[in-house]
Design an enzyme around this catalytic site. Structure first.
Site, short mmCIF file in Angstrom:
data_model
loop_
_atom_site.label_atom_id
_atom_site.label_comp_id
_atom_site.label_asym_id
_atom_site.label_seq_id
_atom_site.Cartn_x
_atom_site.Cartn_y
_atom_site.Cartn_z
N GLU A 145 0.87 -1.18 0.00
CA GLU A 145 0.00 0.00 0.00
C GLU A 145 0.90 1.22 0.00
OE1 GLU A 145 -2.28 -0.59 3.52
OE2 GLU A 145 -3.42 -2.24 2.66
N ALA A 171 5.48 24.59 8.08
CA ALA A 171 5.68 23.64 6.98
C ALA A 171 4.50 23.72 6.04
CB ALA A 171 5.83 22.23 7.53
N GLU A 200 5.53 29.55 2.63
CA GLU A 200 4.93 28.95 3.83
C GLU A 200 5.32 29.70 5.10
OE1 GLU A 200 2.61 26.72 4.30
OE2 GLU A 200 2.37 26.20 2.20
N GLU A 213 2.20 31.26 7.23
CA GLU A 213 1.88 30.72 8.55
C GLU A 213 2.28 31.64 9.70
OE1 GLU A 213 3.00 26.71 9.40
OE2 GLU A 213 2.08 25.95 7.56
N SER A 239 8.21 8.79 5.71
CA SER A 239 7.77 7.44 6.10
C SER A 239 7.94 6.49 4.92
CB SER A 239 6.29 7.47 6.52
OG SER A 239 6.09 8.30 7.62
N GLU A 242 6.66 10.75 0.33
CA GLU A 242 6.80 12.18 0.64
C GLU A 242 8.25 12.52 0.97
OE1 GLU A 242 5.14 15.66 3.62
OE2 GLU A 242 5.13 13.59 4.31
N GLU A 280 -7.42 29.45 4.49
CA GLU A 280 -8.73 29.66 5.11
C GLU A 280 -9.14 28.52 6.03
OE1 GLU A 280 -11.86 28.06 1.74
OE2 GLU A 280 -11.28 30.16 1.69
#
Length: 187
Positions: A43, A81, A97, A101, A118, A124, A143
């Site tokens: 998976e 992040a 970012e 943020e 991972s 990723e 938002e």
């Protein structure tokens, strides 16, 4: 056997089935041929990639955000992040970012590292930058993003880590880097 090219460990994909395509991730199930001749299912989560920023103020504080994380069902403290847009340069994303943020911009960015978050189930790749020469401005979170801004000393950050409020990999890596940088500066 060449230790730099361990072909004997590779898994050949026999088939691949897409089972979900969302805004942030895609999930597929691959059937693979194992090195021993057996087959198995894998998976796999596909993610566009992301950046994380270690923003350090001139007076030696870490700029962090506190926000609710639904998968954990709790509020945690993290370094800023965000995900990369398709084709986006990681440094451009880090700058965007940080400002969205936190409201901060930075005069200097240094790439610290890039790592897979991972690799047992996801592809990723997270790019980590250190940002210095910070100038405070107005934050513009998405938002659907609600955050509190924090400026932490290393001791405060370690206390939050011990209390379980700093518990994500990117922020723990940031703490170790920050502490190591401070130790080297002391000589």
């Amino acid at each position: 056997m060449n230790p730099n090219k361990p072909e004997h460990l590779y898994e050949k994909t026999i088939s691949s089935q897409s089972i979900y395509e969302g805004r942030i991730i895609k999930v597929k199930v691959d059937e693979v041929l194992l090195p021993n001749g057996n087959t198995a299912k894998r998976e796999i989560v596909h993610h566009q990639g992301a950046v994380a920023i270690i923003p350090l103020t001139d007076d030696g504080r870490l700029v962090a955000v506190r926000q609710f994380r639904k998968p954990l069902e709790k509020v945690i403290v993290e370094i800023p992040a965000g995900k990369l847009e398709p084709g986006e340069d990681p440094l451009s994303c880090a700058k965007r970012e940080l400002e969205e943020e936190t409201g901060y911009t930075a005069a200097h960015y240094e790439k610290l590292s890039a790592f897979y978050t991972s690799p047992g189930f996801a592809d990723e790749l997270l790019h980590v930058y250190v940002a210095k020469g910070l100038v405070k401005g107005e934050s513009r979170p998405d938002e659907d993003e609600f955050v509190d801004l924090l400026e932490l000393t290393l001791e405060e950050a370690h206390e939050l880590h011990q209390a379980g409020e700093i518990c994500d990999a990117k922020t723990v890596v940031a703490l170790f880097h920050w502490e190591n940088q401070m130790l080297r500066a002391r000589g």
